[in-house]
Write a protein that holds these residues in place. Structure first.
Motif, mmCIF file in Angstrom:
data_model
loop_
_atom_site.group_PDB
_atom_site.id
_atom_site.type_symbol
_atom_site.label_atom_id
_atom_site.label_comp_id
_atom_site.label_asym_id
_atom_site.label_seq_id
_atom_site.Cartn_x
_atom_site.Cartn_y
_atom_site.Cartn_z
ATOM 1 N N ASP A 141 14.643 24.246 61.576
ATOM 2 C CA ASP A 141 14.856 25.586 61.038
ATOM 3 C C ASP A 141 15.667 25.456 59.743
ATOM 4 O OD1 ASP A 141 15.536 28.161 60.509
ATOM 5 O OD2 ASP A 141 16.898 28.403 62.224
ATOM 6 N N PRO A 142 15.147 25.979 58.600
ATOM 7 C CA PRO A 142 15.861 25.807 57.333
ATOM 8 C C PRO A 142 17.336 26.227 57.398
ATOM 9 C CG PRO A 142 13.686 26.680 56.904
ATOM 10 C CD PRO A 142 13.846 26.641 58.400
ATOM 11 N N ALA A 143 17.656 27.276 58.154
ATOM 12 C CA ALA A 143 19.047 27.718 58.244
ATOM 13 C C ALA A 143 19.910 26.646 58.922
ATOM 14 C CB ALA A 143 19.134 29.036 59.013
ATOM 15 N N ARG A 144 19.353 25.972 59.944
ATOM 16 C CA ARG A 144 20.099 24.902 60.631
ATOM 17 C C ARG A 144 20.263 23.698 59.703
ATOM 18 N NH1 ARG A 144 20.471 28.535 63.343
ATOM 19 N NH2 ARG A 144 22.407 28.517 62.196
ATOM 20 N N LEU A 145 19.217 23.421 58.918
ATOM 21 C CA LEU A 145 19.281 22.283 57.990
ATOM 22 C C LEU A 145 20.341 22.542 56.924
ATOM 23 C CD1 LEU A 145 15.452 21.628 57.628
ATOM 24 C CD2 LEU A 145 17.086 20.188 58.841
ATOM 25 N N ALA A 146 20.398 23.797 56.420
ATOM 26 C CA ALA A 146 21.404 24.151 55.410
ATOM 27 C C ALA A 146 22.807 24.023 56.002
ATOM 28 C CB ALA A 146 21.154 25.571 54.917
ATOM 29 N N GLU A 147 22.937 24.406 57.251
ATOM 30 C CA GLU A 147 24.238 24.313 57.918
ATOM 31 C C GLU A 147 24.686 22.854 58.069
ATOM 32 O OE1 GLU A 147 24.251 25.776 61.893
ATOM 33 O OE2 GLU A 147 26.386 26.238 61.870
ATOM 34 N N ALA A 148 23.709 21.992 58.357
ATOM 35 C CA ALA A 148 24.029 20.561 58.486
ATOM 36 C C ALA A 148 24.560 20.024 57.159
ATOM 37 C CB ALA A 148 22.795 19.783 58.926
ATOM 38 N N ALA A 149 23.956 20.479 56.052
ATOM 39 C CA ALA A 149 24.407 20.037 54.732
ATOM 40 C C ALA A 149 25.814 20.552 54.457
ATOM 41 C CB ALA A 149 23.443 20.539 53.656
ATOM 42 N N ARG A 150 26.099 21.785 54.893
ATOM 43 C CA ARG A 150 27.431 22.356 54.689
ATOM 44 C C ARG A 150 28.477 21.494 55.388
ATOM 45 N NH1 ARG A 150 30.174 27.610 54.025
ATOM 46 N NH2 ARG A 150 32.084 27.537 55.222
ATOM 47 N N LYS A 151 28.217 21.169 56.640
ATOM 48 C CA LYS A 151 29.183 20.366 57.405
ATOM 49 C C LYS A 151 29.352 18.981 56.783
ATOM 50 C CE LYS A 151 28.777 22.569 61.908
ATOM 51 N NZ LYS A 151 27.814 22.653 63.022
ATOM 52 N N HIS A 152 28.240 18.413 56.376
ATOM 53 C CA HIS A 152 28.254 17.053 55.831
ATOM 54 C C HIS A 152 29.126 16.958 54.567
ATOM 55 C CE1 HIS A 152 26.679 13.070 54.853
ATOM 56 N NE2 HIS A 152 26.369 13.508 53.648
ATOM 57 N N LEU A 153 29.064 17.983 53.725
ATOM 58 C CA LEU A 153 29.725 17.897 52.421
ATOM 59 C C LEU A 153 31.088 18.567 52.356
ATOM 60 C CD1 LEU A 153 26.693 18.471 50.027
ATOM 61 C CD2 LEU A 153 28.050 16.391 50.241
ATOM 62 N N ARG A 154 31.418 19.360 53.370
ATOM 63 C CA ARG A 154 32.628 20.192 53.293
ATOM 64 C C ARG A 154 33.889 19.376 52.958
ATOM 65 N NH1 ARG A 154 33.494 25.660 52.714
ATOM 66 N NH2 ARG A 154 35.595 26.162 53.381
ATOM 67 N N LYS A 155 34.116 18.296 53.698
ATOM 68 C CA LYS A 155 35.330 17.489 53.477
ATOM 69 C C LYS A 155 35.335 16.882 52.079
ATOM 70 C CE LYS A 155 36.974 15.825 57.912
ATOM 71 N NZ LYS A 155 35.903 15.329 58.808
ATOM 72 N N LYS A 156 34.186 16.444 51.647
ATOM 73 C CA LYS A 156 34.051 15.864 50.296
ATOM 74 C C LYS A 156 34.511 16.868 49.239
ATOM 75 C CE LYS A 156 31.887 11.754 49.992
ATOM 76 N NZ LYS A 156 32.802 11.164 50.941
ATOM 77 N N PHE A 157 34.024 18.095 49.368
ATOM 78 C CA PHE A 157 34.388 19.126 48.393
ATOM 79 C C PHE A 157 35.895 19.359 48.382
ATOM 80 C CE2 PHE A 157 29.988 21.141 48.912
ATOM 81 C CZ PHE A 157 29.572 20.737 47.665
ATOM 82 N N LEU A 158 36.456 19.498 49.573
ATOM 83 C CA LEU A 158 37.856 19.910 49.647
ATOM 84 C C LEU A 158 38.803 18.806 49.190
ATOM 85 C CD1 LEU A 158 37.925 22.097 52.897
ATOM 86 C CD2 LEU A 158 37.260 22.695 50.570
#
Lengths: 504, 215
Positions: A198-215
């Motif tokens: 599901d594209p929404a689940r895939l987008a969420e996975a990307a959010r989790k994956h990159l969140r720490k990197k961004f912060l």
């Protein structure tokens, strides 16, 4: 600055980096066309975006007026480029930004590397940028021991899959949802194994994956959509918020921008921010647009750098017939409507810039003789759909034809002896120069019929013409030509009239 | 020769035919013909289309509505210039009942860290101007909107917009803004079209966008 004092440089100085087709387009296209999954993915994606674009463009009654304004603004930008660059530089610098100039890809890569080294960091986060793709920045940084993390979802997919982008807006357009799910499951260390497609689940996975990197990121590298000369403002247009993260959180921001990305004034943005989102993602407006002018004390990065890149742009500018290719705002509407791109996909073009705009921009920036770039201007049926869709009205078909001419000229100068094509053209010139010549030739038609044999098709033509019969047969020619038929028909018996005049 | 001089010199050579800069035809629409009511209606329509939650209330009702939206939230961040009155409806700041909302103020004297911002439930800001035609809300970093980071890191953004700050078309908004202010233009919550070119909401920016329009 005086040109006479400095001496006139020999133009054009061509660009380097990921701008080349490394194999002839027909060969690459043949391979890509054999990938049925790719064709299905591309067909679905390009048709979805076409429909969306048409719908939002139709909402604006002044669309054509906006295109005319956009085209004129860009032509004016190119005509006044030296003065506008100086104005931009003065304004950006006055507000604490630092400008660097790069003649080519190598120089730009070195500048960015030195700037990152100066921070002491070995990791950077990146906003999707065509300019850094063009100069091969990620690969260069890797060689220098610096890890660059792509943060745009599609760039992330491509990077995780160790693949190459195939579209300037949606680099992973050639992947469908289930392929993306597989890539995430395989390459993301921290991914939920129950991830669905599901594209929404895939987008969420990307959010989790990159969140720490961004912060935690200290350095970001970005491109820019527009630079405004009269204020020194830079603009990044995006959807996901990864751009905002990179442009806001780190201490150091390094932007790489082509010298042609300027607009003369802040007011001009009102035209381009109507043209760009509707042409690229088919939205009235993209979710996020960020604007910054040098450094804002206390808000966002405090070390702000800009690398102004030539890398063959001046070579394109020197081509009077081709220079409007520099007006491109990288919306990708031309590739989305292109019957060739839709089938072959972006990889077939080799260059960072695929599709109709890439077929002119790449050879203009590298020179027509670079690697296999002379095959790119032929990667088109000249149907003109790209010209109709272009928000800044770049006449792509006209430039394609101009570059085909350049290609022919560049080969002509090499060989003294006439080529097969030269001989065929000479023959055609003789045949079509007079009716009696043509009559004489047409007497040979029954010969063609004989060659075709009982199946009534010719399967293989000789020499250069063999290209034509490579993927199709020629039907047997008729036993007489139209002209011969007409001559016989008009010696009809007296009294028989044509029916057109009859009152039925 | 420096790279700058070299590139400048190449450009001047490239333009040796001295192309004429054309006049810019600005006969596209630059002022909207809609009245206040139509602008409001169009903005609401566009915002909803891009999956924002929209509430239209009388200005006096702002504190009540805001309190209602924040029911269940335990902490928010606000920029130092946000009108105090808007927060007056929140369950007793400093009170001791379970519904208390902790309000952290980001100011030039006390800038919140990324970790602090990541820990709050929502951010509440004002807006500089909004464009009805595109459903776009524009923040320009003034004291009622705050630094760019505060409207980015929290997962929910509640934006209060005065109806008088709604314009019809983008050129009207550009005319109101100062280009050199750090700007963020927002059209719906964070989204992506990267998977099969279908738009899905919720990536890196705030996944919930609530727009409270004050008439």
């Amino acid at each position: 600055m005086s040109n006479t004092f400095l001496g006139m440089p020999t133009l054009p100085v061509f660009g380097h980096g990921n701008l080349n087709a490394t194999e002839p387009f027909p060969k690459a296209a043949r391979r890509e066309l054999a990938n049925t999954q790719l064709r299905a993915n591309l067909g679905h994606a390009t048709h979805t975006i076409r429909d969306k674009r048409l719908k939002v463009v139709a909402e604006l009654p002044d669309w054509e007026e906006l295109r005319n304004a956009g085209s004129a603004i860009k032509n004016a930008t190119m005509a006044n480029l030296p003065a506008l660059l100086e104005q931009f530089e003065a304004n950006f610098t006055a507000r604490g930004g630092i400008i660097h100039w790069a003649r080519d890809a190598q120089e730009a890569n070195e500048i960015v590397t030195d700037l990152i080294r100066a921070t002491g960091e070995t990791e950077v986060v990146k906003v999707k940028s065509m300019a850094t793709q063009e100069i091969g920045l990620n690969e260069y940084l890797e060689e220098q021991g610096i890890a660059a993390f792509e943060t745009d979802l599609a760039e992330l997919i491509v990077q995780l899959d160790h693949d190459k982008p195939s579209h300037i807006l949606v680099p992973a357009i050639h992947k469908n949802r289930s392929q993306i799910r597989e890539i995430f499951l395989r390459e993301m260390a921290d991914v939920d194994p129950a991830l669905t497609d599901d594209p929404a689940r895939l987008a969420e996975a990307a959010r989790k994956h990159l969140r720490k990197k961004f912060l935690s990121a200290k350095v970001a590298v970005s491109g820019a959509n527009f630079g405004l000369a009269d204020t020194g403002t830079l603009t990044v247009v995006e959807s996901e918020g990864n751009g905002r993260m990179c442009l806001t959180l780190p201490e150091t921001l390094i932007t790489v921008m082509g010298i042609e990305k300027l607009l003369p004034s802040w007011t001009d943005l009102e035209v381009f921010m109507q043209l760009l989102p509707r042409s690229s993602t088919g939205e009235r407006m993209n979710p996020y647009t960020s604007l910054w002018t040098g450094v804002t004390p206390g808000d966002g990065p405090q070390n702000v750098h800009l690398v102004m890149l030539d890398n063959g742009r001046t070579a394109a500018l020197a081509d009077e017939m081709g220079r409007t290719a520099l007006n491109c705002i990288r919306c990708s509407a031309c590739m989305n409507v292109c019957p060739v791109y839709e089938r072959t996909g972006g990889h077939a073009y080799g260059s960072t810039y695929p599709g109709p705009i890439g077929a002119i921009l790449s050879p203009l920036m590298t020179g027509i003789k670079s690697e296999e770039n002379n095959s790119l201007p032929y990667a088109s049926s000249l149907c003109g759909a790209c010209y109709d869709a272009c928000p800044v009205k770049i006449n792509i078909p006209e430039i394609l034809v101009h570059l085909r001419g350049e290609d022919v000229d560049s080969k002509r100068s090499k060989t003294k002896a006439p080529t097969q094509m030269d001989l065929m053209m000479k023959g055609a010139q003789w045949a079509f120069s007079s009716g009696s010549h043509l009559n004489l030739l047409e007497k040979g038609l029954p010969l063609g019929k004989l060659v075709a044999g009982r199946n009534k098709v010719i399967k293989k033509l000789p020499g250069l013409a063999a290209g034509w019969t490579q993927s199709r047969d020629i039907p047997a020619p008729p036993s007489q030509s139209f002209r011969q038929w007409w001559a016989t028909e008009h010696q009809a018996p007296a009294g028989v009239e044509h029916p057109e005049g009859d009152q039925a | 020769m420096s790279a700058r001089d070299d590139v400048m010199s190449r450009i001047k050579s490239a333009l040796r035919d001295s192309p004429i800069a054309p006049e810019i035809p600005r006969n596209y629409s630059r002022t909207s013909t809609m009245n206040d009511e139509q602008r409001l209606e169009q903005l609401v329509d566009r915002l909803i289309d891009y999956k924002a939650n929209v509430f239209v209330v009388a200005a006096g009702q702002a504190p009540v509505k805001l309190a209602e939206l924040l029911a269940g939230s335990s902490s928010i961040v606000v920029p130092h210039g946000l009108p105090d009155s808007w927060l007056s409806g929140l369950p007793s700041i400093g009170g001791n009942d379970a519904g208390t909302v902790a309000v952290q103020v980001d100011s030039p004297e006390r800038r919140l860290t990324v970790e602090e911002l990541d820990a709050v439930d929502a951010v509440v800001t004002a807006a500089a101007v909004a464009v009805a035609e595109t459903g776009t809300i524009m923040l320009d970093g003034s004291p009622s909107q705050g630094r760019r980071i505060i409207s980015l890191v929290p997962d929910r953004h509640i934006c209060l917009l005065q109806a008088r700050d709604i314009v019809g078309l983008l050129p009207e908004a550009i005319a109101r803004l100062d280009a050199t202010a750090p700007q963020t233009w927002i059209s719906g919550p964070s989204a992506t079209s990267d998977i099969e070119l279908e738009r899905v909401e919720g990536v890196h920016g705030p996944r919930t966008l609530d727009v409270l329009i004050l008439t």
